[in-house]
Motif scaffolding. Structure first.
Motif, short mmCIF file in Angstrom:
data_model
loop_
_atom_site.label_atom_id
_atom_site.label_comp_id
_atom_site.label_asym_id
_atom_site.label_seq_id
_atom_site.Cartn_x
_atom_site.Cartn_y
_atom_site.Cartn_z
N ASP A 1 4.74 13.31 9.76
CA ASP A 1 5.26 11.80 9.30
C ASP A 1 4.35 10.61 9.92
O ASP A 1 4.21 9.72 9.29
N LYS A 2 4.25 10.78 11.34
CA LYS A 2 3.48 9.71 11.83
C LYS A 2 2.16 9.65 11.48
O LYS A 2 1.69 8.41 11.23
N SER A 3 1.42 10.74 11.18
CA SER A 3 0.33 10.80 10.79
C SER A 3 -0.03 10.14 9.29
O SER A 3 -0.65 9.42 9.20
N THR A 4 0.99 10.22 8.29
CA THR A 4 1.07 9.83 7.25
C THR A 4 1.03 8.36 7.32
O THR A 4 0.52 7.52 6.33
N THR A 5 2.24 7.90 7.94
CA THR A 5 2.48 6.51 8.18
C THR A 5 1.32 5.73 8.83
O THR A 5 0.95 4.87 8.35
N ASP A 6 0.55 6.24 9.78
CA ASP A 6 -0.39 5.82 10.58
C ASP A 6 -1.59 5.42 9.40
O ASP A 6 -2.50 4.72 9.27
N ALA A 7 -1.84 6.49 8.56
CA ALA A 7 -2.94 6.59 7.75
C ALA A 7 -2.70 5.52 6.64
O ALA A 7 -3.69 4.74 6.12
N MET A 8 -1.43 5.32 6.16
CA MET A 8 -1.10 4.33 5.18
C MET A 8 -1.33 2.98 5.77
O MET A 8 -2.00 2.14 5.08
N ILE A 9 -0.80 2.81 6.89
CA ILE A 9 -1.23 1.21 7.60
C ILE A 9 -2.43 1.21 7.88
O ILE A 9 -2.90 0.02 7.84
N GLU A 10 -3.31 2.20 8.27
CA GLU A 10 -4.87 2.00 8.23
C GLU A 10 -5.64 1.73 7.06
O GLU A 10 -6.42 0.87 6.75
N ARG A 11 -5.02 2.48 6.03
CA ARG A 11 -5.75 2.15 4.83
C ARG A 11 -5.53 0.60 4.30
O ARG A 11 -6.17 -0.04 3.81
N ALA A 12 -4.06 0.53 4.35
CA ALA A 12 -3.76 -1.22 4.16
C ALA A 12 -4.53 -2.17 4.98
O ALA A 12 -4.81 -3.15 4.36
N SER A 13 -4.62 -1.61 6.31
CA SER A 13 -5.38 -2.77 7.10
C SER A 13 -6.77 -3.00 6.56
O SER A 13 -7.49 -3.81 6.58
N LYS A 14 -7.36 -1.81 5.96
CA LYS A 14 -8.95 -2.07 5.67
C LYS A 14 -9.14 -2.92 4.42
O LYS A 14 -9.82 -3.46 3.92
N LEU A 15 -7.85 -2.86 3.61
CA LEU A 15 -7.77 -3.30 2.21
C LEU A 15 -7.36 -4.97 2.22
O LEU A 15 -7.65 -5.68 1.34
N ALA A 16 -6.56 -5.35 3.33
CA ALA A 16 -6.00 -6.47 3.04
C ALA A 16 -5.92 -7.27 4.68
O ALA A 16 -5.66 -6.66 5.65
N ARG A 17 -6.28 -8.34 4.65
CA ARG A 17 -6.26 -9.08 6.15
C ARG A 17 -5.22 -9.87 6.16
O ARG A 17 -4.77 -10.20 7.29
N ASP A 18 -4.64 -10.36 5.36
CA ASP A 18 -3.40 -11.12 5.22
C ASP A 18 -2.07 -10.20 5.79
O ASP A 18 -1.95 -9.47 5.04
N PRO A 19 -1.42 -10.53 6.61
CA PRO A 19 -0.32 -9.67 7.00
C PRO A 19 0.71 -9.34 6.02
O PRO A 19 1.20 -8.14 6.21
N LEU A 20 1.23 -10.52 5.26
CA LEU A 20 2.11 -9.98 4.41
C LEU A 20 1.52 -9.22 3.06
O LEU A 20 2.11 -8.12 2.86
N HIS A 21 0.18 -9.20 2.77
CA HIS A 21 -0.50 -8.40 1.79
C HIS A 21 -0.57 -7.17 2.61
O HIS A 21 -0.64 -6.02 1.59
N ARG A 22 -0.89 -6.84 3.77
CA ARG A 22 -1.05 -5.72 4.41
C ARG A 22 0.19 -4.87 4.21
O ARG A 22 0.38 -3.65 4.03
N LEU A 23 1.32 -5.52 4.59
CA LEU A 23 2.74 -5.05 4.85
C LEU A 23 3.01 -4.35 3.20
O LEU A 23 3.57 -3.50 3.02
N LEU A 24 2.92 -5.38 2.24
CA LEU A 24 3.24 -5.04 0.88
C LEU A 24 2.25 -3.87 0.46
O LEU A 24 2.80 -2.95 -0.43
N LEU A 25 1.20 -3.86 0.77
CA LEU A 25 0.13 -2.85 0.42
C LEU A 25 0.87 -1.58 1.13
O LEU A 25 0.64 -0.22 0.31
N THR A 26 0.81 -1.47 2.25
CA THR A 26 1.52 -0.29 3.00
C THR A 26 2.84 0.05 2.25
O THR A 26 2.71 1.33 1.81
#
Length: 164
Positions: free
Chosen positions: A27-52
């Protein structure tokens, strides 16, 4: 065989610890991977959260049948049968998800004031509540897309919470 079991695990409780720990790490690995992927795709914090959140919704949309559910939740339902160590592993795993979501929410809150007073821990926990509740309802209703739809609603809620 019984001999093979006891070669790897001294007791059934040791097996439970291994299962719960492995599930929690996945579960942790999945969550970390999703957050990392979103972080690479979005700089804006709200967009990064929504993308995650959207990446999780997409993952749930791609399942073929109602999910089997969450092993951590299954153990929680049988709390009278599990020991304190297993309970701590489960609690720590769920707290880790809260922390991961809370980091994202804190980044958003630093740049955008929520539209109304909220507790960010509660909003972070809502992520897990939707997943676990979604799994239960998917199984009960035999509705494959329910968890994904609920995750999309959470995505909408977070967006409305932080935009005017």
């Amino acid at each position: 065989t019984k001999g093979a079991f006891f070669y790897h695990f001294e007791t059934k409780t040791d097996l439970a610890h291994a299962l719960v720990s492995r599930f929690a790490q996945t579960d942790k690995s999945t969550t970390d991977a999703m957050i990392e992927r979103a972080s690479k795709l979005a700089r804006d914090p709200l967009h990064r959260l929504l993308l995650t959140i959207g990446l999780f919704a997409e993952m749930f949309e791609q399942t073929d049948s109602p999910t089997q559910g969450c092993l951590l939740a299954t153990f929680c339902y049988e709390s009278a049968l599990i020991d304190e160590r297993t309970s701590v592993i489960i609690s720590d795993a769920l707290m880790e998800t809260r922390r991961a979501m809370r980091v994202l929410l804190d980044e958003v809150a630093a740049t955008a004031k929520p539209r109304f007073e909220i507790n960010l821990d509660d909003v972070a926990d809502m992520f897990t509540v939707i997943i676990e509740g979604g799994f239960v309802l998917e199984r009960s209703f035999q509705d494959r897309g329910l968890t994904a739809r609920q995750m999309r609603l959470y995505q909408n809620y977070v967006e409305m919470l932080f935009t005017s």
